[in-house]
Write a protein that holds these residues in place. Structure first.
Motif: not given
Length: 156
Positions: A28-29, A61-66, A71-73
């Protein structure tokens, strides 16, 4: 080497499910559109053919914008971007990388993360194989000392 791209799974639950089915781990990025180090990862590290091939073979690969909703970040206590977290298929964190790394440092760090997840799940032969590859291919990397230590502490 010819550039290759990383395939990013857009759905969190699907990334975890794919990891379980394919016996892989999740990378996770956590990134931020205004982050110059995040842009460097996208421009330099992820297009690297060896890096992309390693990710494709071993990780989902999975990307999350903060700053996107969800809730992920907060759940992962993200303070800086980019932050890359290696998870198993159940979502348990095994390794964390903070900041930009060029391919020759990012790859061994990913390898270390995958090895740590294998150790946690008792897959010592797979962990040892990953650590041996890391130490052979990247003996002077920042991850090498920790890889040597982990290898020494593993049961035979």
């Amino acid at each position: 080497m010819v550039a290759q791209s990383v395939r990013w799974e857009s759905d969190w639950d699907m990334a975890l499910a794919e990891a379980r089915v394919q016996e892989k781990h999740v990378m996770v990025e956590f990134s931020n559109p205004g982050c110059s180090a995040c842009q460097q990862m996208k421009a330099v590290t992820y297009p690297d053919a060896l890096t992309a091939r390693f990710i494709d073979k071993n990780l989902i690969a999975h990307r999350i914008e903060v700053n996107s909703p969800g809730p992920r970040p907060a759940e992962f206590k993200i303070q800086y971007t980019p932050t890359v977290v290696i998870l198993d298929g159940r979502g348990k964190e095994h390794h964390r990388i903070v900041g930009f790394l060029p391919p020759n440092e990012f790859m061994p760090s990913l390898m270390l993360g995958v090895a740590k997840a294998h150790v946690f799940h008792g897959r010592f032969a797979r962990a040892r194989g990953m650590l041996d590859a890391l130490l052979f291919e990247f003996p002077r990397s920042q991850a090498a000392a920790e890889a040597n230590d982990l290898k020494r502490r593993m049961p035979n």
